[in-house]
Write a protein that holds these residues in place. Structure first.
Motif, short mmCIF file in Angstrom:
data_model
loop_
_atom_site.label_atom_id
_atom_site.label_comp_id
_atom_site.label_asym_id
_atom_site.label_seq_id
_atom_site.Cartn_x
_atom_site.Cartn_y
_atom_site.Cartn_z
N ALA A 67 0.81 -1.21 0.00
CA ALA A 67 0.00 0.00 0.00
C ALA A 67 0.85 1.27 0.00
CB ALA A 67 -0.93 -0.01 1.21
N ALA A 68 2.11 1.16 0.43
CA ALA A 68 2.97 2.34 0.53
C ALA A 68 3.80 2.59 -0.72
CB ALA A 68 3.90 2.17 1.73
N ILE A 69 3.76 1.68 -1.69
CA ILE A 69 4.58 1.84 -2.90
C ILE A 69 3.97 2.92 -3.79
CG2 ILE A 69 5.33 0.70 -5.03
CD1 ILE A 69 5.47 -1.91 -3.42
N VAL A 70 4.83 3.84 -4.24
CA VAL A 70 4.38 4.92 -5.12
C VAL A 70 5.31 5.02 -6.32
CG1 VAL A 70 3.31 6.26 -3.27
CG2 VAL A 70 5.72 6.65 -3.84
N ARG A 71 4.77 5.48 -7.44
CA ARG A 71 5.57 5.76 -8.63
C ARG A 71 6.17 7.15 -8.48
NH1 ARG A 71 5.50 8.21 -13.63
NH2 ARG A 71 6.21 6.95 -15.44
N VAL A 72 7.51 7.26 -8.65
CA VAL A 72 8.16 8.55 -8.46
C VAL A 72 8.68 9.15 -9.76
CG1 VAL A 72 8.78 8.15 -6.06
CG2 VAL A 72 10.34 7.39 -7.85
N GLY A 73 8.63 8.39 -10.85
CA GLY A 73 9.09 8.94 -12.11
C GLY A 73 9.26 7.89 -13.18
N ALA A 74 9.77 8.34 -14.32
CA ALA A 74 9.98 7.45 -15.46
C ALA A 74 11.40 6.92 -15.47
CB ALA A 74 9.70 8.21 -16.76
N LYS A 75 11.57 5.79 -16.15
CA LYS A 75 12.89 5.21 -16.34
C LYS A 75 12.94 4.55 -17.70
CE LYS A 75 13.75 1.00 -14.77
NZ LYS A 75 13.36 0.21 -15.96
N PRO A 76 14.14 4.32 -18.23
CA PRO A 76 14.27 3.57 -19.48
C PRO A 76 14.28 2.07 -19.20
CG PRO A 76 16.43 4.26 -18.74
CD PRO A 76 15.45 4.82 -17.75
N ILE A 77 14.28 1.26 -20.25
CA ILE A 77 14.52 -0.18 -20.10
C ILE A 77 15.95 -0.31 -19.58
CG2 ILE A 77 14.49 -2.42 -21.23
CD1 ILE A 77 11.81 -0.91 -21.22
N SER A 78 16.12 -0.86 -18.39
CA SER A 78 17.42 -0.75 -17.73
C SER A 78 17.74 -1.98 -16.89
CB SER A 78 17.44 0.50 -16.83
OG SER A 78 16.35 0.49 -15.94
N ASP A 79 19.03 -2.23 -16.74
CA ASP A 79 19.53 -3.37 -15.96
C ASP A 79 20.14 -2.93 -14.65
OD1 ASP A 79 20.21 -5.91 -15.24
OD2 ASP A 79 21.55 -6.31 -16.92
N GLU B 184 22.03 13.70 -3.87
CA GLU B 184 21.16 14.84 -4.11
C GLU B 184 19.76 14.42 -4.54
OE1 GLU B 184 23.15 17.38 -6.91
OE2 GLU B 184 25.08 17.15 -5.89
N GLY B 185 19.52 13.11 -4.66
CA GLY B 185 18.20 12.64 -5.04
C GLY B 185 18.01 12.42 -6.52
N ASN B 186 19.10 12.42 -7.30
CA ASN B 186 19.03 12.09 -8.72
C ASN B 186 19.21 10.58 -8.89
OD1 ASN B 186 19.08 14.97 -9.72
ND2 ASN B 186 21.07 14.89 -8.71
N HIS B 187 18.54 10.01 -9.90
CA HIS B 187 18.64 8.58 -10.17
C HIS B 187 19.25 8.36 -11.55
CE1 HIS B 187 15.88 8.05 -6.76
NE2 HIS B 187 15.17 9.03 -7.29
N PHE B 188 20.25 7.50 -11.61
CA PHE B 188 20.96 7.22 -12.85
C PHE B 188 20.68 5.78 -13.28
CE2 PHE B 188 23.02 10.69 -10.76
CZ PHE B 188 23.36 11.55 -11.79
N PHE B 189 20.25 5.62 -14.53
CA PHE B 189 19.87 4.30 -15.06
C PHE B 189 20.73 3.92 -16.25
CE2 PHE B 189 16.02 6.52 -13.62
CZ PHE B 189 15.54 5.65 -12.66
N THR B 190 21.09 2.65 -16.34
CA THR B 190 21.64 2.17 -17.60
C THR B 190 20.48 2.10 -18.60
OG1 THR B 190 21.28 -0.17 -17.07
CG2 THR B 190 23.37 0.81 -16.39
N ASN B 191 20.72 2.54 -19.83
CA ASN B 191 19.70 2.51 -20.88
C ASN B 191 20.12 1.47 -21.91
OD1 ASN B 191 18.12 3.01 -23.24
ND2 ASN B 191 17.66 5.07 -22.49
N LEU B 192 19.49 0.30 -21.86
CA LEU B 192 19.91 -0.82 -22.72
C LEU B 192 19.66 -0.53 -24.19
CD1 LEU B 192 18.63 -3.84 -20.58
CD2 LEU B 192 20.94 -2.86 -20.65
N SER B 193 18.53 0.08 -24.49
CA SER B 193 18.16 0.29 -25.89
C SER B 193 18.98 1.39 -26.55
CB SER B 193 16.67 0.64 -25.99
OG SER B 193 15.87 -0.41 -25.48
N ALA B 194 19.38 2.40 -25.77
CA ALA B 194 20.06 3.56 -26.33
C ALA B 194 21.56 3.54 -26.09
CB ALA B 194 19.46 4.85 -25.78
N ASN B 195 22.10 2.45 -25.56
CA ASN B 195 23.55 2.35 -25.30
C ASN B 195 24.04 3.54 -24.48
OD1 ASN B 195 22.89 1.24 -28.17
ND2 ASN B 195 24.66 0.07 -27.50
#
Length: 383
Positions: A280-292, A299-310
């Motif tokens: 019940a406490a899980i919330v969506r906080v933003g978008a992400k790419p297809i990532s591993d 500072e609260g920034n999130h960094f994702f690997t982007n598999l499709s865009a290298n």
């Protein structure tokens, strides 16, 4: 479910792993993989730290720049866990005994996957033990890198880590004594380990843990897995990237085949809240790419690997998702963890060229890379 087919296919692919290769000798880096720049790096600057003849699975780095990596179980090498010692060289870590033949003993790394250095300079390693015959019991271990000695061990039972599990990326809160592990197996889950009491629990069944119906496209091709009937079907992988906020109070996660980044209060997991309360406490906080893989800075920034865009994308603290790096060498950027300063370390392993996706021979071509990217933000090693 497609994830059941995925698990079976992963096992078959791993059993067909490549033959071991010898350690590479120390050698000077190539001109296009120069060592650390003397000047202040620029935003998104990429440096190739190591070019290896074996396949890094996950990579992590200490505050002073020591680099450790697991070797991916889908393309096994002569060792399972390494410290990178040069641009083309490595040494087994913590010693040869732990890197003995998988399945040969209790104190052996069988299929290590997620790795993370914490604030105490303990190297945490989750070993799911699958992708081999016979399957080995999964475990979470930590090594004190100063003494190269075992500092912690938890052996999972089959209730918490059922057959078919793929315990992989992890987040560690060493201050409070908890580790959270993403299980992307046929029943996606978050596994929580109370390291002080050496107990564990499994949270599963929530929609946020499951794969979305989105294509996993790498090098322009949607990736496929063989189904139960032997025919190829779309690849769908659930929860994979996972990270903690700087204060340790928020756990973030998302599916590999997913475009949403979720958060939940970590105290619920620490305090033993019910599955219903956690869900019940899980919330969506933003978008992400297809990532591993993913990492969260101080500072609260999130960094994702982007598999499709290298490349690497960033979901900034204002909720905007944007590209940070696009690099043709980033052929399956696997995980990401912060090391010194603003450097984000990334394992690049060409996993999409493995037989599990191609259905033929392994199309991976060494060197496999460990890279780092300058984010310009306050990184947080150990998160």
């Amino acid at each position: 479910m497609r994830n059941k087919a995925l698990c079976a296919a992963l096992t078959m692919a791993a059993l067909a792993a490549c033959s071991p290769k010898k350690d590479a000798p120390d050698a000077p880096a190539a001109a296009d993989t120069a060592a650390v720049s003397a000047a202040t790096p620029t935003l998104g600057q990429v440096e190739i730290v190591a070019e290896l003849d074996i396949t890094p699975g996950n990579v992590t780095a200490t505050k002073d720049g020591r680099i450790f990596a697991s070797i991916h179980g889908m393309r096994r090498g002569p060792v399972q866990l390494i410290e990178v010692t040069g641009p083309n060289s490595y040494t087994p870590f913590p010693d040869a005994g732990w890197n003995a033949k998988p399945g040969s003993g209790k104190d052996v790394l069988n299929t290590p996957h997620g790795v993370l250095i914490d604030a105490r300079d303990w190297l945490w390693v989750v070993d799911h033990g699958n992708w081999m015959e016979p399957l080995q019991a999964p475990k979470l271990v930590a090594f004190d890198i100063a003494g190269r000695k075992l500092a912690y061990r938890h052996d999972f039972d089959r209730k918490v880590a059922p057959a078919g599990q793929i315990l992989q990326d992890l987040a560690v809160d060493s201050e409070r004594g908890f580790a959270c592990i993403a299980d992307c197996g046929p029943d996606p889950a978050i596994v929580v380990v109370d390291t002080a009491n050496n107990t564990s629990r499994r949270f599963a069944g929530h929609p946020s843990l499951a794969a979305e119906d989105v294509e996993l496209v790498v090098e322009g091709k949607p990736l496929l897995f063989p189904g139960a009937d032997g025919r190829m079907g779309p690849a769908r992988v659930g929860i994979n990237p996972i990270s903690l906020s700087a204060d340790g109070e928020t756990l973030y996660f998302g599916a590999m085949n997913g475009t949403a980044w979720y958060a939940l209060p970590a105290r619920l997991l620490r305090d033993g809240a019910s599955d219903a309360e956690v869900g019940a406490a899980i919330v969506r906080v933003g978008a992400k790419p297809i990532s591993d893989g993913a990492a969260t800075d101080a500072e609260g920034n999130h960094f994702f690997t982007n598999l499709s865009a290298n490349g690497i994308d960033v979901l900034d603290k204002d909720g905007q998702l944007k590209p940070l790096v696009r690099d043709a060498r980033f052929l399956w950027p696997d995980n990401a963890h912060f090391g010194p300063e603003s450097w984000l370390y990334v394992a690049v392993n060409q996993l999409h060229r493995n037989p599990i996706f191609s259905g033929t021979t392994d199309q991976g071509k060494p060197p496999y890379l460990i890279a780092r990217v300058w984010t310009g933000t306050r990184g947080q090693p150990g998160r």
